[in-house]
Motif scaffolding. Structure first.
Motif, PDB file in Angstrom:
ATOM      1  N   TYR A 129       0.707  -1.298  -0.012  1.00 21.84           N
ATOM      2  CA  TYR A 129      -0.025  -0.008   0.159  1.00 21.84           C
ATOM      3  C   TYR A 129       0.914   1.298   0.049  1.00 21.84           C
ATOM      4  CZ  TYR A 129      -3.013  -3.798   1.548  1.00 21.84           C
ATOM      5  OH  TYR A 129      -3.699  -4.928   1.719  1.00 21.84           O
ATOM      6  N   ALA A 155      -1.287  -5.456  -4.025  1.00 21.02           N
ATOM      7  CA  ALA A 155      -1.701  -6.784  -3.551  1.00 21.02           C
ATOM      8  C   ALA A 155      -0.834  -7.885  -3.694  1.00 21.02           C
ATOM      9  CB  ALA A 155      -3.068  -7.087  -4.380  1.00 21.02           C
ATOM     10  N   ALA A 157      -0.796 -11.677  -5.022  1.00 23.17           N
ATOM     11  CA  ALA A 157      -1.996 -12.668  -5.749  1.00 23.17           C
ATOM     12  C   ALA A 157      -1.659 -13.739  -6.578  1.00 23.17           C
ATOM     13  CB  ALA A 157      -3.002 -11.724  -6.596  1.00 23.17           C
TER      14      ALA A 157
END
Length: 225
Positions: A129, A155, A157
């Protein structure tokens, strides 16, 4: 619940340098597509992109060959093959910055496409972030104003079964009657931070001299091995 909180804590404190770590002999192949509506008529450019790592120095500098193959442009339903050029070999430092770039070798469209689709790693490792910004100087010879690009690691993923990191970004020129803006997403392979894909939407894109500003989409997706 404790396990979930522990995972969330580890996710927020882990940091990532996001610098590509190539190895000699590495080859990456991508499908590149650019689509736009120019004056109410559909435009598309398609090409295969091949990257070949020639060598890697102990300090992380590397020599990379880039070649565009099977290029095709389509405008208002009329297709035309693009003449294939020889592989372009350049040297880069460990951050992916060219070491022997010339101010005179690029045209405005190629330079602009590079600006709105290049991934720039942060100066130091970032946590999830966090964001960072790259200031891009004006290219007066190409009549391109100064711009900036801001990136955010958002993220961790999976993509087609592989672990990836997602970085969202925005790009904006700082002046001009129709400043170019873009928003997009990079997916990076966690094992070496190589690009898995980039997808972007661009405002006020120009396909060449005299072409009106247009909305465009850009995608470059790594071919499956």
């Amino acid at each position: 619940m404790k396990a979930v909180l522990t995972c969330l804590f580890l996710l927020t404190v882990q940091s990532y340098d996001l610098i590509w770590h190539p190895h000699s002999g590495q080859e990456l192949r991508y499908d590149l597509k650019i689509k736009a509506d120019i004056g109410g008529k559909p435009f598309e450019f398609r090409s295969e992109v091949e990257l070949k790592v020639k060598s890697v120095s102990p300090n992380g500098d590397y020599e990379l060959g880039t070649q565009f193959k099977n290029g095709v442009t389509s405008f208002d339903g009329q297709e035309e093959k693009v003449e294939e050029e020889a592989e372009d070999v350049q040297r880069y430092n460990r951050r992916g910055e060219p070491l022997d770039a010339s101010e005179d070798v690029e045209d405005a469209t190629s330079e602009l496409l590079g600006q709105v689709s290049d991934f720039v790693p942060p100066d130091k490792p970032v946590r999830m972030y966090q964001n960072w910004t790259k200031e891009i100087p004006a290219r007066k010879g190409l009549e391109l104003p100064a711009a900036s690009a801001t990136y955010t690691l958002v993220a961790a993923a999976k993509k087609d079964g592989r672990d990836v990191l997602r970085v969202d970004y925005s790009y904006a020129q700082k002046s001009g009657s129709n400043p170019v803006r873009a928003k997009g997403t990079f997916l990076l392979a966690t094992e070496d931070n190589s690009i898995v894909s980039v997808e972007a939407k661009v405002e006020n894109f120009s396909a060449g001299e005299g072409a009106p500003p247009a909305k465009a989409t850009l995608s470059m997706v790594k071919k499956k091995s």
